[in-house]
Design a protein around this motif. Sequence first.
Motif, mmCIF file in Angstrom:
data_model
loop_
_atom_site.group_PDB
_atom_site.id
_atom_site.type_symbol
_atom_site.label_atom_id
_atom_site.label_comp_id
_atom_site.label_asym_id
_atom_site.label_seq_id
_atom_site.Cartn_x
_atom_site.Cartn_y
_atom_site.Cartn_z
ATOM 1 N N ARG A 65 2.434 1.728 -3.390
ATOM 2 C CA ARG A 65 1.574 2.266 -4.355
ATOM 3 C C ARG A 65 1.327 3.730 -4.254
ATOM 4 O O ARG A 65 1.237 4.293 -5.027
ATOM 5 N N ALA A 66 1.025 4.168 -3.009
ATOM 6 C CA ALA A 66 0.558 5.424 -2.748
ATOM 7 C C ALA A 66 1.740 6.625 -2.695
ATOM 8 O O ALA A 66 1.782 7.548 -3.435
ATOM 9 N N PHE A 67 2.923 6.089 -2.228
ATOM 10 C CA PHE A 67 4.024 7.087 -2.245
ATOM 11 C C PHE A 67 5.563 6.303 -2.868
ATOM 12 O O PHE A 67 6.442 7.205 -2.824
ATOM 13 N N GLY A 68 5.336 5.236 -3.542
ATOM 14 C CA GLY A 68 6.824 4.886 -4.041
ATOM 15 C C GLY A 68 7.666 4.354 -2.927
ATOM 16 O O GLY A 68 8.785 4.386 -3.259
ATOM 17 N N MET A 69 7.347 4.166 -1.667
ATOM 18 C CA MET A 69 8.335 3.822 -0.725
ATOM 19 C C MET A 69 8.547 2.352 -0.799
ATOM 20 O O MET A 69 7.886 1.429 -1.170
ATOM 21 N N LYS A 70 9.931 1.979 -0.545
ATOM 22 C CA LYS A 70 10.487 0.691 -0.732
ATOM 23 C C LYS A 70 11.068 0.525 0.741
ATOM 24 O O LYS A 70 11.412 -0.855 1.053
ATOM 25 N N THR A 71 11.636 1.521 1.409
ATOM 26 C CA THR A 71 12.637 1.000 2.423
ATOM 27 C C THR A 71 12.024 1.956 3.672
ATOM 28 O O THR A 71 11.365 2.647 3.500
ATOM 29 N N VAL A 72 12.703 1.454 4.877
ATOM 30 C CA VAL A 72 12.401 2.283 6.155
ATOM 31 C C VAL A 72 12.846 3.643 6.172
ATOM 32 O O VAL A 72 11.989 4.398 6.411
ATOM 33 N N GLY A 73 13.778 3.960 5.410
ATOM 34 C CA GLY A 73 14.437 5.440 5.220
ATOM 35 C C GLY A 73 13.312 5.980 4.508
ATOM 36 O O GLY A 73 13.016 7.231 4.638
ATOM 37 N N ASP A 74 12.624 5.560 3.250
ATOM 38 C CA ASP A 74 11.791 6.082 2.591
ATOM 39 C C ASP A 74 10.651 6.556 3.449
ATOM 40 O O ASP A 74 9.822 7.584 3.324
ATOM 41 N N LEU A 75 10.044 5.569 4.196
ATOM 42 C CA LEU A 75 9.020 5.841 4.965
ATOM 43 C C LEU A 75 9.153 6.955 6.180
ATOM 44 O O LEU A 75 8.537 8.086 6.263
ATOM 45 N N ALA A 128 0.845 -1.054 -0.026
ATOM 46 C CA ALA A 128 -0.109 -0.002 0.113
ATOM 47 C C ALA A 128 0.877 1.229 0.100
ATOM 48 O O ALA A 128 0.484 2.407 -0.679
ATOM 49 N N LEU A 129 2.027 1.288 0.819
ATOM 50 C CA LEU A 129 2.812 2.498 0.767
ATOM 51 C C LEU A 129 3.626 2.549 -0.491
ATOM 52 O O LEU A 129 3.722 3.787 -0.883
#
Length: 720
Positions: free
Chosen positions: A24-34, A21-22
């Motif tokens: 799809r919504a924001f292109g996040m892949k890693t903990v750092g991205d989040l 879901a993350l």
Amino acid sequence: MPALTLESRLDGAVGGKTSAALARAFGMKTVGDLLAHYPRRYARRGELTPISSLPVGEPVTIVAEVRRANERRMQNRKGSILEVVISDGHGDLSLTFFNQSWRMKDLRPGRRGIFAGRVGEYRGAKQLAHPDYELFDDEDAARLNAEAYANLPIPIYPATGSLASWQIKRIVDLVLDGLGDVPDPLPDDLRARHGLLDARTAIERIHRPDFIEQVEQARATLRMHEAFVLQVALLQQRAFVRAMSATSRPPGTLLERFDAALPFERTPDQIAVGDRISRDLQGDWPMNRLVQGEVGSGKTLVALRAMLQVAESGGQSALIAPTEVLAAQHVRSIARMLGPELAPELMPTLLTGQQPAAERRKAALRVASGQAKIVVGTHALLSETTTFADLALVVVDEQHRFGVEQREALRAKGSAPHALVLTATPIPRTVAMTVFGDLDVSTIRTMPTGRAGIQTFVAPLAERPAWFARVWERIAEEVAQGRQAFVVCAAIDAEALTKDDTADEPVDDVEGETPRTRWGVVQVAELLARHPSFSSIRVEILHGKMPSDQKDAVMQAFARGEVDVLVATTVVEVGVDVPNASTMAILEADRFGVSQLHQLRGRVGRGGVPGLCLLVTEAPEGTPARARVDAVAATLDGFELAEVDLELRGEGDVLGDAQSGARSSLRLLRVVKDADIIAHARQAAEAVLEDDPALTRHPGLAQALERRVGMEERAALSKA
């Protein structure tokens, strides 16, 4: 379980469904991205309020007991509603949850807790929809916790329809609970000098501040992280280019012959920038220089002298222009400047996608054989079928119209060629340090003598509708004096909403702008055909959808004075040089950006005839749309306007291919507001790389670079 790091994959930290879901919504892949998805603001949970006096629309926090809970199917659509009634002993309140029947296990009658949310109303009764809550077994503990809970700032995150802010908060909390140490990218002395936090504390406090005062120090720390990592990346890229070896291209007789035949003196800035470029072309590494200068300041002359220096040793130069009209104009003006002796030797050659096949084959053969020492073209230069004998210099005109992919495709056709980027859109100092931080920047400020200058006026139709008629009368008066005029429109056909392929996107739904374009090239041409003052005036149209030969014929006829008024889209924005053109009317000027308006008006006042620019707008006073137009009318200083434009439009994506608009890859850093931070970061980055170029003693910085400047951004930087 080992502690999470910023490099940890999200699916391992929060589970596959949530991470998908993350992504799809924001292109996040890693903990750092989040954890780089920072809150955009902070709300207060509200005071502890008795249910009986809850204000509708306000955020509240209450302590209450669950009285009953029941679930029912929705009548008009799929799914269920869970309705929970809570009471604080003085009043009742209902809570509603959609499709969340699992909450019934928590919210059993008799359970007490803290409930926080915004008060709504449904059928006359107050309710909280999807509130946050925390349940306790002990009532005293519940009340004590509620006091602390009420004063805790609530982070509000950028959210989507499928991922609400409070859901993002819970995911962030889960990840922060499992996060281990975070290596610091900043050198200790830089952190101490600016009173900044360590990296782990800064991340914790921006997401989970105990009180609102903690947020600013966390933001200041993370802003410096962004500035510092970005500057290190750009300086590393510069060092990478300087590690490449380039063929030295010393000046010779071609340049001497050209300078001797020039009918005018070069300006001091043209001489200084030309000398700098000449030294670059003889250097050990490929030149990577940006030349910025006002419209008409002589950047083309500077570029042509560089091409002559390269041609001395047999090297070829390729100039890529954003439109066919501009490419054709460049070839003609270069041939004219070279004169009858030098032009046949250097054979300036045009190569575009819309040339007839036979003509294009002939041009491509000249280029491949090395016969053409100067090649001018559009995207056709990037084609796989276009090859060069010895591409030594790449000149990019109006850099902002090309993505880095396109620029790199052209550079790849030579062996470490020199690169010269020209722009008439002046670049603020801070942008030069960020977007173009790996380029050497030169500026041409002095203008050639003999320019009559330009006066700019706003025709504010919202306040003075009668001025619309006066615009056409004013143009007719100029034509009666033997001069020529441009009329610029935001679209080809306003009724068909056909937008020119060369025009920038108009800004959508901005306060003060009309909801749709009213005046296209087609509509203006029809108006002028009926206008009594234009009965003997020769009017032609020009736009990007016309066939190439037709566009060229119209432009040449205008340049020869056979057309009095040219009604065009922004296809005339750059490089069109008609000294007899004295007047430009830009219709619906609020549909254009600040720098675009400045570029457009630079088409008039280029000879001894004074220039007049009329910015026609229906945008009311006090709106952002009108502010853009008024800013352009207030000054001819492109550098001042560049700062205004940056404030209005945002920085663009500093790392990566996108280079304009609000899709900034910078999270907290703002290149105008944070100029001092960027300057300090640049200084510190230079010191670190000078002392430790491989970053072996700065592991935290090396890791941050790897995260922040991944493979895609590194590729983009190397192409820039």
